[in-house]
Enzyme design. Structure first.
Site, PDB file in Angstrom:
ATOM      1  N   HIS A 511       0.819  -1.215   0.000  1.00  0.00           N
ATOM      2  CA  HIS A 511       0.000   0.000   0.000  1.00  0.00           C
ATOM      3  C   HIS A 511       0.857   1.271   0.000  1.00  0.00           C
ATOM      4  O   HIS A 511       0.331   2.371  -0.177  1.00  0.00           O
ATOM      5  CB  HIS A 511      -0.926  -0.006   1.224  1.00  0.00           C
ATOM      6  CG  HIS A 511      -2.225   0.703   1.006  1.00  0.00           C
ATOM      7  ND1 HIS A 511      -2.531   1.370  -0.159  1.00  0.00           N
ATOM      8  CD2 HIS A 511      -3.321   0.850   1.811  1.00  0.00           C
ATOM      9  CE1 HIS A 511      -3.732   1.907  -0.066  1.00  0.00           C
ATOM     10  NE2 HIS A 511      -4.232   1.599   1.116  1.00  0.00           N
ATOM     11  N   ASP A 515      -2.189   2.251  -4.514  1.00  0.00           N
ATOM     12  CA  ASP A 515      -3.406   2.721  -3.852  1.00  0.00           C
ATOM     13  C   ASP A 515      -4.518   1.689  -4.001  1.00  0.00           C
ATOM     14  O   ASP A 515      -4.462   0.801  -4.865  1.00  0.00           O
ATOM     15  CB  ASP A 515      -3.855   4.057  -4.452  1.00  0.00           C
ATOM     16  CG  ASP A 515      -2.871   5.177  -4.171  1.00  0.00           C
ATOM     17  OD1 ASP A 515      -2.194   5.115  -3.124  1.00  0.00           O
ATOM     18  OD2 ASP A 515      -2.773   6.105  -5.000  1.00  0.00           O
TER      19      ASP A 515
END
Length: 540
Positions: A511, A515
């Site tokens: 992450h 995204d």
């Protein structure tokens, strides 16, 4: 003639090292491949062998000095010094002998063997691959005295990534094993001695027998005359931590900085020598227990009397230790998140059923599901390139190619062979490459190059019956797709409930650079390509 001793390649991203210990001093005779000194990097300890036989000349880099790759460490004087070095073992091996004339004759015995066509050949540790500096001797297939053929397998080494078989460099007789099973050896280290030629059989006892007898004589003389004792026992330089092992200079410095004493640090170097990384572990409170007590240390919890004798304690292989460490490192380092979706496999299964026989007849390989998933992932990676990228410090490195890792389970553990430039391959080429890598993985024949450089990974837990799981990233990659079992489930299609072959998909991603929108988009594109494979043809 003078030969330079230089700093060897230290591994990927390692540019310098500290000279930890010199095993030889100027004027000492040295044999080719005999260890001269030990270097210490922030990752591993590297032993530097002599490039030639001769006499150690000048030491250019002293203990504690920092040196770069290819820097000059020392010089070896060959020529006259070399002949002296060759003769030295013959003279030293027979101190105190009562048959001096026979000793002089014996010193020339190897030359006689050479004249008869025999010679001693060193069996060395082969190159272990990028960033791998040591291995553990797993199994010896031959024992001293056994006859061996050229290229016959002598032993198997186990690294933290692959198993490496060591072939005989020549035909002859295995004379002496220098590294026993379970012993850790460095790349380029010496494993055994092999006698070749007609004199191979008779050479064996000459290589093994002469040394113990003179040593016992020297030991008796030392016990009779205490003043000679120090000269009679020079070998315990690295025999244990009883005041005779010199800790690494960088470790001493760091212990001072961290206000630690030697008894607070567990040394993992040769003979219990304390290395820099040992001090770092002790300072952070993560020092590993000493290797020796592991086999006899008490269990963490009392074992009920009824269970005594029904437990088995087996040391983890280096491969299994590395798998455990890398998986935990992935969890600790990456901001790992998983997103899920499901795919209707009917279109792929129908297409495969229609063309599998024709496909196999033309290409000589079966049409499986993995080529469809590989193609679908390549298609999705083009639209979401951050899933095919990696973090390097404060930079994001985007890869304009796809080296696909295909996770495979083996009896030794999970391995991930890499298919390079899979984005430029056809279905047939992908299936052939997967089949080839799969066979190599099962047979333990994967090389280091086969498992390096992957940019994205596919893991198929469905072959074991897994219905749903969250795969763990394979660092430094930023994405891994988990496939699962195909199972018939009731689905609503066109307002009606129908039975469809469904599979859950899971994408684990980093992450920090991927995204949620990108991750979901990637998984949706994979789903769309599999549910309508025509999209792959039209790049939709």
């Amino acid at each position: 003639m003078s030969t330079e001793v230089k700093v060897p390649t230290l591994g990927e991203s390692v540019s310098e090292a500290t000279v930890a210990t010199w095993f030889k001093q100027p004027g000492d005779p040295v044999a080719a491949d005999e260890m001269l000194c030990e270097l210490e990097t922030d990752k591993v300890t590297v032993e530097v062998p002599s490039p030639a036989t001769g006499t150690l000349g000048e030491i250019v880099a002293q203990e504690g000095q920092t040196v770069g790759v290819d820097a000059l460490l020392a010089t070896i004087e060959e020529g006259a010094g070399a002949s002296a070095a060759d003769e030295a073992p013959a003279r030293v091996a027979r101190p105190g002998s009562e048959e001096g004339t026979h000793d002089e004759d014996a010193a020339t015995a190897p030359a006689g063997d050479d004249a008869a066509g025999g010679e001693t050949v060193d069996v060395m540790v082969p190159a272990l691959g990028e960033s791998v500096s040591e291995a553990t001797v797993a199994t010896w297939f031959k024992q001293p005295g056994d006859a061996v053929a050229a290229d016959e397998m002598l032993c198997e080494l186990e690294t933290d990534k692959v198993s490496v078989e060591v072939p005989a460099p020549a035909a002859g007789t295995l004379t002496e094993i220098l590294a026993a099973e379970g012993e850790t050896v460095a790349a380029g280290g010496k494993l055994a001695l092999l006698s070749t030629g007609a004199g191979a059989a008779s050479a064996a006892p000459k290589l093994v027998d002469p040394e113990p007898k003179p040593e016992s004589a020297a030991a008796r003389e030392a016990s009779a005359d205490p003043s000679d004792a120090p000269a009679a026992s020079p070998e315990p330089l690295h025999s244990g931590r009883k005041g005779d092992v010199e800790d690494a200079p960088s470790a001493k410095k760091l212990m001072t900085e961290k206000n630690l004493s030697a008894d607070q640090v567990t040394g993992t170097g040769r003979g219990g020598r304390i290395m820099k990384e040992d001090v770092l572990k002790a300072a952070s409170g993560t020092a590993a227990p000493a290797p020796a007590p592991k086999a006899t240390e008490a269990p963490r919890a009392p074992v009920p009397a009824g269970d005594a004798g029904r437990e088995e304690r087996v040391k983890m292989t280096r491969l299994r230790q590395t798998i455990a460490r890398r998986l935990k490192d992935a969890q600790n380092t990456a901001a790992m998140l998983t997103t899920y979706n499901e795919v209707d496999m009917k279109a792929v299964m129908d297409l495969r059923s229609e063309y599998k026989d024709l496909f196999e007849k033309k290409h000589g390989v079966r049409l499986g599901f993995m080529s469809f998933f590989t193609k679908a992932c390549v298609h999705a990676l083009r639209e979401v390139p951050e899933v095919n990228a990696e973090i390097d410090g404060t930079d994001v490195v985007y890869k304009h190619f796809v080296h696909m890792g295909i996770a495979a389970g083996t009896p030794q553990g999970l391995v991930v062979p890499v298919i390079r430039d899979v984005d430029a391959m056809s279905f047939a080429e992908i299936e052939k490459a997967i089949a080839e890598k799969g066979r190599a993985a099962r047979d333990g024949k994967l090389s280091m190059a086969d498992m390096q450089g992957g940019t994205f990974t596919i893991s198929n837990g469905g072959v074991y019956g897994s219905l749903m799981s969250s795969p763990i990233l394979n660092p430094p990659q930023s994405g891994i797709l988990g496939m699962h079992k195909i199972q018939d489930r009731p689905m609503v299609v066109g307002g009606e409930i129908v039975i469809r072959p469904m599979m859950y998909l899971a994408l684990s991603y980093d992450h920090r650079i991927v995204d949620g929108k990108g991750a979901v988009t990637f998984l949706v594109r994979v789903k769309e390509a599999l549910e309508d494979p025509r999209r792959l043809l039209m790049d939709l």
